[in-house]
Motif scaffolding. Structure first.
Motif, PDB file in Angstrom:
ATOM      1  N   THR A 135      19.904   9.562   5.633  1.00  0.00           N
ATOM      2  CA  THR A 135      20.582   8.272   5.836  1.00  0.00           C
ATOM      3  C   THR A 135      21.999   8.269   5.255  1.00  0.00           C
ATOM      4  O   THR A 135      22.595   7.213   5.074  1.00  0.00           O
ATOM      5  N   ASP A 136      22.498   9.437   4.934  1.00  0.00           N
ATOM      6  CA  ASP A 136      23.851   9.554   4.386  1.00  0.00           C
ATOM      7  C   ASP A 136      23.989   8.760   3.084  1.00  0.00           C
ATOM      8  O   ASP A 136      25.001   8.090   2.845  1.00  0.00           O
ATOM      9  N   GLY A 137      22.943   8.796   2.291  1.00  0.00           N
ATOM     10  CA  GLY A 137      22.961   8.151   0.978  1.00  0.00           C
ATOM     11  C   GLY A 137      22.655   6.659   0.997  1.00  0.00           C
ATOM     12  O   GLY A 137      22.513   6.043  -0.055  1.00  0.00           O
ATOM     13  N   GLU A 138      22.534   6.087   2.176  1.00  0.00           N
ATOM     14  CA  GLU A 138      22.355   4.623   2.229  1.00  0.00           C
ATOM     15  C   GLU A 138      20.909   4.161   2.071  1.00  0.00           C
ATOM     16  O   GLU A 138      20.663   3.008   1.756  1.00  0.00           O
ATOM     17  N   MET A 139      19.953   5.019   2.359  1.00  0.00           N
ATOM     18  CA  MET A 139      18.520   4.723   2.392  1.00  0.00           C
ATOM     19  C   MET A 139      18.199   3.821   3.601  1.00  0.00           C
ATOM     20  O   MET A 139      19.081   3.494   4.385  1.00  0.00           O
ATOM     21  N   ALA A 140      16.929   3.470   3.740  1.00  0.00           N
ATOM     22  CA  ALA A 140      16.492   2.793   4.975  1.00  0.00           C
ATOM     23  C   ALA A 140      16.507   1.280   4.790  1.00  0.00           C
ATOM     24  O   ALA A 140      16.051   0.782   3.761  1.00  0.00           O
ATOM     25  N   THR A 141      16.986   0.565   5.807  1.00  0.00           N
ATOM     26  CA  THR A 141      17.037  -0.899   5.684  1.00  0.00           C
ATOM     27  C   THR A 141      15.667  -1.533   5.933  1.00  0.00           C
ATOM     28  O   THR A 141      15.454  -2.699   5.626  1.00  0.00           O
ATOM     29  N   GLY A 142      14.754  -0.748   6.481  1.00  0.00           N
ATOM     30  CA  GLY A 142      13.377  -1.230   6.626  1.00  0.00           C
ATOM     31  C   GLY A 142      12.416  -0.129   6.236  1.00  0.00           C
ATOM     32  O   GLY A 142      12.603   1.023   6.626  1.00  0.00           O
ATOM     33  N   VAL A 143      11.421  -0.472   5.427  1.00  0.00           N
ATOM     34  CA  VAL A 143      10.365   0.488   5.085  1.00  0.00           C
ATOM     35  C   VAL A 143       9.035  -0.177   5.418  1.00  0.00           C
ATOM     36  O   VAL A 143       8.822  -1.354   5.097  1.00  0.00           O
ATOM     37  N   PHE A 144       8.172   0.565   6.102  1.00  0.00           N
ATOM     38  CA  PHE A 144       6.839   0.054   6.452  1.00  0.00           C
ATOM     39  C   PHE A 144       5.802   0.907   5.740  1.00  0.00           C
ATOM     40  O   PHE A 144       5.876   2.138   5.814  1.00  0.00           O
ATOM     41  N   ASP A 145       4.834   0.275   5.098  1.00  0.00           N
ATOM     42  CA  ASP A 145       3.703   1.064   4.605  1.00  0.00           C
ATOM     43  C   ASP A 145       2.562   0.957   5.592  1.00  0.00           C
ATOM     44  O   ASP A 145       2.102  -0.149   5.903  1.00  0.00           O
ATOM     45  N   ALA A 146       2.085   2.099   6.067  1.00  0.00           N
ATOM     46  CA  ALA A 146       0.897   2.132   6.930  1.00  0.00           C
ATOM     47  C   ALA A 146      -0.089   3.137   6.360  1.00  0.00           C
ATOM     48  O   ALA A 146      -0.746   3.882   7.080  1.00  0.00           O
ATOM     49  N   THR A 147      -0.151   3.178   5.009  1.00  0.00           N
ATOM     50  CA  THR A 147      -1.118   4.075   4.355  1.00  0.00           C
ATOM     51  C   THR A 147      -2.246   3.274   3.708  1.00  0.00           C
ATOM     52  O   THR A 147      -3.394   3.699   3.703  1.00  0.00           O
ATOM     53  N   GLY A 148      -1.899   2.166   3.075  1.00  0.00           N
ATOM     54  CA  GLY A 148      -2.872   1.422   2.283  1.00  0.00           C
ATOM     55  C   GLY A 148      -3.115   2.100   0.936  1.00  0.00           C
ATOM     56  O   GLY A 148      -3.925   1.638   0.137  1.00  0.00           O
ATOM     57  N   ASN A 149      -2.378   3.176   0.687  1.00  0.00           N
ATOM     58  CA  ASN A 149      -2.544   3.932  -0.554  1.00  0.00           C
ATOM     59  C   ASN A 149      -1.680   3.310  -1.655  1.00  0.00           C
ATOM     60  O   ASN A 149      -0.484   3.101  -1.460  1.00  0.00           O
ATOM     61  N   LYS A 150      -2.305   3.015  -2.807  1.00  0.00           N
ATOM     62  CA  LYS A 150      -1.601   2.300  -3.879  1.00  0.00           C
ATOM     63  C   LYS A 150      -0.313   3.014  -4.299  1.00  0.00           C
ATOM     64  O   LYS A 150       0.747   2.399  -4.420  1.00  0.00           O
ATOM     65  N   GLU A 151      -0.427   4.314  -4.500  1.00  0.00           N
ATOM     66  CA  GLU A 151       0.735   5.074  -4.959  1.00  0.00           C
ATOM     67  C   GLU A 151       1.866   5.013  -3.919  1.00  0.00           C
ATOM     68  O   GLU A 151       3.029   4.782  -4.264  1.00  0.00           O
ATOM     69  N   ALA A 152       1.483   5.209  -2.660  1.00  0.00           N
ATOM     70  CA  ALA A 152       2.485   5.166  -1.589  1.00  0.00           C
ATOM     71  C   ALA A 152       3.098   3.770  -1.508  1.00  0.00           C
ATOM     72  O   ALA A 152       4.316   3.620  -1.356  1.00  0.00           O
ATOM     73  N   LEU A 153       2.271   2.750  -1.648  1.00  0.00           N
ATOM     74  CA  LEU A 153       2.759   1.362  -1.570  1.00  0.00           C
ATOM     75  C   LEU A 153       3.765   1.070  -2.676  1.00  0.00           C
ATOM     76  O   LEU A 153       4.752   0.366  -2.468  1.00  0.00           O
ATOM     77  N   GLU A 154       3.505   1.616  -3.858  1.00  0.00           N
ATOM     78  CA  GLU A 154       4.411   1.347  -4.980  1.00  0.00           C
ATOM     79  C   GLU A 154       5.696   2.166  -4.892  1.00  0.00           C
ATOM     80  O   GLU A 154       6.746   1.733  -5.353  1.00  0.00           O
ATOM     81  N   LYS A 155       5.595   3.332  -4.273  1.00  0.00           N
ATOM     82  CA  LYS A 155       6.773   4.211  -4.153  1.00  0.00           C
ATOM     83  C   LYS A 155       7.684   3.819  -3.009  1.00  0.00           C
ATOM     84  O   LYS A 155       8.864   4.160  -2.990  1.00  0.00           O
ATOM     85  N   GLY A 210      -0.417  -1.506   5.653  1.00  0.00           N
ATOM     86  CA  GLY A 210      -1.610  -0.880   5.075  1.00  0.00           C
ATOM     87  C   GLY A 210      -2.259  -1.816   4.069  1.00  0.00           C
ATOM     88  O   GLY A 210      -1.602  -2.646   3.455  1.00  0.00           O
ATOM     89  N   LEU A 211      -3.573  -1.673   3.927  1.00  0.00           N
ATOM     90  CA  LEU A 211      -4.328  -2.557   3.034  1.00  0.00           C
ATOM     91  C   LEU A 211      -4.841  -1.770   1.849  1.00  0.00           C
ATOM     92  O   LEU A 211      -5.592  -0.815   2.022  1.00  0.00           O
ATOM     93  N   SER A 212      -4.441  -2.186   0.643  1.00  0.00           N
ATOM     94  CA  SER A 212      -5.062  -1.586  -0.535  1.00  0.00           C
ATOM     95  C   SER A 212      -5.897  -2.704  -1.149  1.00  0.00           C
ATOM     96  O   SER A 212      -5.649  -3.870  -0.881  1.00  0.00           O
ATOM     97  N   ASN A 213      -6.921  -2.351  -1.926  1.00  0.00           N
ATOM     98  CA  ASN A 213      -7.787  -3.445  -2.369  1.00  0.00           C
ATOM     99  C   ASN A 213      -7.660  -3.773  -3.851  1.00  0.00           C
ATOM    100  O   ASN A 213      -8.592  -4.256  -4.463  1.00  0.00           O
ATOM    101  N   GLY A 214      -6.468  -3.528  -4.404  1.00  0.00           N
ATOM    102  CA  GLY A 214      -6.302  -3.900  -5.810  1.00  0.00           C
ATOM    103  C   GLY A 214      -4.913  -4.430  -6.061  1.00  0.00           C
ATOM    104  O   GLY A 214      -4.263  -4.939  -5.151  1.00  0.00           O
ATOM    105  N   LYS A 215      -4.469  -4.291  -7.309  1.00  0.00           N
ATOM    106  CA  LYS A 215      -3.140  -4.799  -7.675  1.00  0.00           C
ATOM    107  C   LYS A 215      -2.062  -3.777  -7.373  1.00  0.00           C
ATOM    108  O   LYS A 215      -2.288  -2.580  -7.483  1.00  0.00           O
ATOM    109  N   LEU A 216      -0.879  -4.268  -7.036  1.00  0.00           N
ATOM    110  CA  LEU A 216       0.286  -3.391  -6.893  1.00  0.00           C
ATOM    111  C   LEU A 216       1.260  -3.764  -7.990  1.00  0.00           C
ATOM    112  O   LEU A 216       1.381  -4.937  -8.345  1.00  0.00           O
TER     113      LEU A 216
END
Ligand SMILES: NC(=O)c1ccc[n+]([C@@H]2O[C@H](COP(=O)([O-])OP(=O)(O)OC[C@H]3O[C@@H](n4cnc5c(N)ncnc54)[C@H](O)[C@@H]3O)[C@@H](O)[C@H]2O)c1
Ligand SMILES: [Zn+2]
Ligand SMILES: [Zn+2]
Length: 337
Positions: free
Chosen positions: A223-243, A258-264
């Protein structure tokens, strides 16, 4: 008629019962094909707390009308129909605002009520969507794709923006394709390189990133250092959701599909500094189903490669365990009647 019931976690049984009787306001459908999704797999594994057993699973239905009364949609006997599996109340605040997908009383066919793993099913006429121009294979994947279409519609994609989709399963793939159609430059991320290659080869996703220590740097480079203007989580994985937020540009939005079943947990200064918009995306509305049907009619989605496993009703029980194992390359499994 025959039906398959999940009697308790880990146990399906093929049984016989009488055909459903016609009830006012409902149609009798002959089920032709159903898609199997993560929810069915979780119900079978027994790790979905809200499931009660015995339950007839299946909410991704391609069917044909066997019996129907006169109706506003002009659906007739013999018509091919998709079932919108979300039973909403029509009266709550969400329904009144057109957000039937998150009705306060929402019940999902095949989850809270018996679903499509049966030769015939009686369903409310207002859940039917005519689909005479689609094949049964196309019809059976409309519901999972509508989940992605809803998420993309929530995000209000702007042409040429970079978006990251974390999770390249059936839900993530739908998000990627519809975001690409909306003009976004899509970056797919997963821990499974097979699924990433599917995204590249069959969905034409330009950038694939194997999730790991360096993913942030790779996305910065793309992204040429800009990063993404939209991020979608479709894992439901807590670690991925937090990252996921690490890949988001300042002023961007983070869409949780994605659906995780605890706290983020998020660091408030980090999400605040970026003026993050965090939004959840739940189920889909009629508009999303209609959008997906149009995309399929235009031949813009690779249905044949998306359905990786296709078996008969009689064989399903035997195959189900193997669909739980990602090593078998399952993206979407379907069952024929
Ligand atoms: N919003 C909704 O209404 C809705 C509807 C259906 C499904 N879902 C949810 O969407 C999610 C995706 O569904 P699916 O059927 O595609 O699931 P899936 O399990 O087939 O796909 C998830 C993908 O995420 C990848 N993944 C897992 N951990 C990861 C990590 N740490 N980093 C990167 N990738 C990782 C996996 O390798 C896999 O390819 C699930 O959580 C499911 O419950 C939500
Ligand atoms: Zn599903
Ligand atoms: Zn409602």
């Amino acid at each position: 008629m025959k039906y398959i019931v999940c009697e308790k976690p880990g146990l399906f049984k093929l049984k016989e019962k009488s055909n459903p009787q016609k009830v006012e306001g409902q149609a009798i459908l002959g089920v032709k094909k159903i898609g199997i999704c993560g929810t069915d797999l979780h119900a079978y594994k027994g790790n979905q707390a809200f499931f009660t057993y015995p339950r007839i699973l299946g909410h991704e239905l391609a069917a044909e009308v066997i019996d129907i009364e006169e109706n506003n949609q002009n659906i007739k006997v013999g018509d091919k129909v998709i079932v919108m599996p979300y039973i909403s109340c029509g009266q709550c605040i969400a329904c009144k605002n057109g957000k039937t997908n998150c009705c306060t009383e929402l019940r999902v066919l095949g989850v809270h009520t018996d679903g499509g793993m049966q030769e015939q099913i009686s369903v409310p006429i207002n859940l039917l969507i005519p689909a005479n121009k689609l094949s049964y294979a196309e019809m059976a994947i409309v519901e999972p794709l509508a989940i992605g279409a809803h998420a993309v519609s929530r995000a209000q994609i702007v042409p040429n923006e970079f978006i990251v989709v974390i999770g390249s399963g059936p839900i993530g793939i739908g998000i990627m394709k519809f975001a690409q159609i909306a003009g976004a430059k899509v970056i797919a991320m997963d821990i499974d390189s097979g699924r990433l290659h599917y995204a590249k080869d069959k969905i034409d996703i330009d950038h694939i990133v194997l999730a790991g220590e360096a993913s942030g740097d790779i996305i910065a480079k793309i992204t040429d250092g800009e990063m993404a203007t939209g991020v979608f989580d479709a894992t439901g994985n807590k670690e991925a959701l937090e990252k996921g937020l690490n890949y988001m540009a300042n002023g961007g939005r983070y869409v949780l599909v994605g659906l995780s079943n605890g706290k983020l947990e998020f660091e408030h200064p980090a999400i605040h500094a970026k003026e993050t918009t965090i939004m959840c995306s739940r189920n889909a509305t009629l508009k999303d189903f209609e959008y997906v049907i149009d995309i399929l009619k235009m031949g813009k989605f690779p249905v044949d490669s998306f359905i990786t496993h296709d078996v008969s009703f009689a064989e399903m029980i035997h195959h189900f365990d193997s669909w739980l194992d990602p090593k078998n390359g399952v993206i979407k499994a379907t069952v024929n009647f």
